[in-house]
Design a protein around this motif. Structure first.
Motif, mmCIF file in Angstrom:
data_model
loop_
_atom_site.group_PDB
_atom_site.id
_atom_site.type_symbol
_atom_site.label_atom_id
_atom_site.label_comp_id
_atom_site.label_asym_id
_atom_site.label_seq_id
_atom_site.Cartn_x
_atom_site.Cartn_y
_atom_site.Cartn_z
ATOM 1 N N LEU A 147 -12.000 -7.277 0.132
ATOM 2 C CA LEU A 147 -11.748 -7.028 -1.293
ATOM 3 C C LEU A 147 -12.687 -5.959 -1.819
ATOM 4 N N ASP A 148 -12.181 -5.178 -2.756
ATOM 5 C CA ASP A 148 -13.022 -4.258 -3.510
ATOM 6 C C ASP A 148 -13.497 -5.044 -4.731
ATOM 7 N N TRP A 149 -14.756 -5.477 -4.691
ATOM 8 C CA TRP A 149 -15.276 -6.382 -5.731
ATOM 9 C C TRP A 149 -15.520 -5.653 -7.060
ATOM 10 N N LYS A 150 -15.148 -4.356 -7.092
ATOM 11 C CA LYS A 150 -15.206 -3.621 -8.374
ATOM 12 C C LYS A 150 -13.807 -3.521 -8.996
ATOM 13 N N ASP A 151 -12.781 -3.938 -8.252
ATOM 14 C CA ASP A 151 -11.392 -3.800 -8.717
ATOM 15 C C ASP A 151 -10.893 -5.146 -9.240
ATOM 16 N N ARG A 152 -10.880 -5.262 -10.573
ATOM 17 C CA ARG A 152 -10.500 -6.555 -11.173
ATOM 18 C C ARG A 152 -9.030 -6.898 -10.953
ATOM 19 N N VAL A 156 -9.859 -10.874 -8.185
ATOM 20 C CA VAL A 156 -9.775 -12.211 -8.799
ATOM 21 C C VAL A 156 -8.707 -13.080 -8.117
ATOM 22 N N LEU A 157 -7.893 -12.458 -7.256
ATOM 23 C CA LEU A 157 -6.685 -13.160 -6.786
ATOM 24 C C LEU A 157 -6.857 -13.929 -5.474
ATOM 25 N N PHE A 158 -7.818 -13.500 -4.643
ATOM 26 C CA PHE A 158 -7.830 -13.988 -3.254
ATOM 27 C C PHE A 158 -8.996 -14.921 -2.950
ATOM 28 N N GLY A 159 -8.842 -15.698 -1.878
ATOM 29 C CA GLY A 159 -9.885 -16.618 -1.435
ATOM 30 C C GLY A 159 -9.849 -16.762 0.079
ATOM 31 N N ASP A 160 -10.802 -17.514 0.618
ATOM 32 C CA ASP A 160 -10.934 -17.700 2.069
ATOM 33 C C ASP A 160 -10.606 -19.151 2.463
ATOM 34 N N GLY A 161 -10.216 -19.339 3.711
ATOM 35 C CA GLY A 161 -9.948 -20.703 4.184
ATOM 36 C C GLY A 161 -9.090 -20.684 5.442
ATOM 37 N N ALA A 162 -8.781 -21.876 5.927
ATOM 38 C CA ALA A 162 -7.948 -22.004 7.132
ATOM 39 C C ALA A 162 -7.224 -23.344 7.138
ATOM 40 N N LEU A 211 -8.428 -3.950 0.340
ATOM 41 C CA LEU A 211 -7.064 -4.292 -0.075
ATOM 42 C C LEU A 211 -6.698 -3.513 -1.334
ATOM 43 N N ARG A 212 -5.510 -2.906 -1.320
ATOM 44 C CA ARG A 212 -4.990 -2.184 -2.487
ATOM 45 C C ARG A 212 -3.616 -2.749 -2.827
#
Ligand code: ACO
Length: 323
Positions: A147-152, A156-162, A211-212
């Motif tokens: 993620l680009d942590w400067k791109d709001r 804000v949309l994604f997360g981690d997990g399995a 990610l874009r």
């Protein structure tokens, strides 16, 4: 007839929870905007030592325990991911090693958010084709790392997990006669590449990239593509939306989930939603949602479960499983 029957499920999440309020300190956004536009309230973010392979292996262990099976009885591992630990070897092979398995085979499946649906369809074909008997189907991601942590508009949309399922070949006798994967339909169309992609890679830039996404464009296509492929699965299996006990969609956005279910005539009470807790975990979202709903007793043996996803590529697809 050989069927691929679900024997166990499991999930793994990073230790760290990140709320919408915390994101307000990172980019110009608000809890209200995120909840209203997406339904997301929090997501999990991988910390030191937590990777796609470690989360995937933890989810796999949980699924094996749930199934009451030992790791060495597994002969195939498919890991759906777009955020592998390394460009190669495949994360699935790393997970195989972490589980202490040194026979059989393992490979990754890359179809972004549709990865788990692609992996389920693929596992089913390997089982019915006689190449595997017990398969771990894993969806594992660490999107926080691309993620680009400067791109709001994206961070804000994604997360981690399995999440993981154990599928096993079953002769389809007795009580298992109508269980297992019943139908699958997969689609892709690369004309949509620029709407959702990562701006890096080993062969283009030599970097990992970020990610874009043109969110509004993705949204515009999502509901139509999802409902079309689900209609194709209904046709292939001779079922209708009335037969569905649970719809377990890819968890990208509450509005896409609600609009798709409404268009298909599936009541909201039959839709499993975890996007509020996990955010969009890409290929991990469906197995995480399955582990949540099977773990709390909503999804029961014999239920007809519809899985669907749409993601970068675009890729999209649906799988129908009798649990
Ligand atoms: N906080 C506050 N404001 C924001 C934020 C934010 N995080 N992000 C964007 N905005 C602003 C925009 O700048 C815009 O402002 P403007 O009107 O002044 O230009 C306004 O909010 C509206 O932006 P839109 O993009 O039109 O908002 P929309 O209602 O479309 O919601 C969203 C955006 C949530 C991304 C939506 O389009 C969506 O969910 N799209 C689908 C995305 C998706 O599902 N992606 C995953 C696919 S799966 C995969 O393969 C990864």
């Amino acid at each position: 007839m050989i069927r691929s029957v679900v024997r166990g499920f499991g999930a793994a999440l990073p230790k760290r929870v990140m709320t919408n309020r915390e994101l307000e300190n990172i980019v110009e956004t608000s809890d209200e905007w995120i909840v209203q536009r997406t339904g997301i309230r929090q997501r999990y973010v991988a910390g030191e030592g937590e990777t796609t392979a470690s989360l995937g292996a933890d989810a796999a262990r949980a699924a094996l325990e749930n199934a009451g099976m030992s790791a060495d009885s597994i002969d195939l591992i498919i890991c759906a991911t777009s955020t592998p630990d390394n460009t190669f070897p495949a994360t699935a092979v790393d997970i195989q090693n972490r589980l202490g398995i040194h026979h059989g085979f393992a490979f990754d499946m890359q179809a972004v958010c549709s990865g788990f649906v692609y992996a389920m369809a693929t596992a089913d074909l390997y089982i019915r084709g006689g190449l595997a008997k017990r398969v771990l189907v894993i969806g594992a991601e660490t999107f926080s790392r691309i993620l680009d942590w400067k791109d709001r508009t994206t961070c804000v949309l994604f997360g981690d997990g399995a999440g993981a399922l154990v599928l096993e070949a079953d002769e389809g006798n007795g009580t298992n006669a109508d269980r297992g994967v019943l139908a699958a339909q997969l689609r892709s169309d690369g004309v949509h590449k620029e709407k959702l992609y990562v701006d890096g890679g080993p062969s283009s830039t030599g970097t990992v990239g970020h990610l874009r996404m043109e969110g509004r464009e993705v949204f515009k296509h999502a509901v139509g593509m999802i409902t079309d492929v689900i209609e194709a699965v209904f046709e292939a299996s001779g079922t209708t939306s009335d037969d569905i006990d649970w719809m377990v969609p890819h968890q990208a956005n509450r509005r896409i989930i609600d609009a798709s279910a409404k268009k298909l005539g599936i009541p909201v009470e039959k839709v499993v939603v975890t996007v509020d807790l996990h955010g969009n975990t890409s290929a991990a979202s469906i197995p995480l949602a399955l582990a949540t709903a099977a773990g709390d007793g909503r999804i029961k043996k014999g239920d007809l479960v519809l899985l669907e996803a749409m993601g970068g590529g675009f890729t999209w697809g649906a799988v129908l499983v009798r649990w």
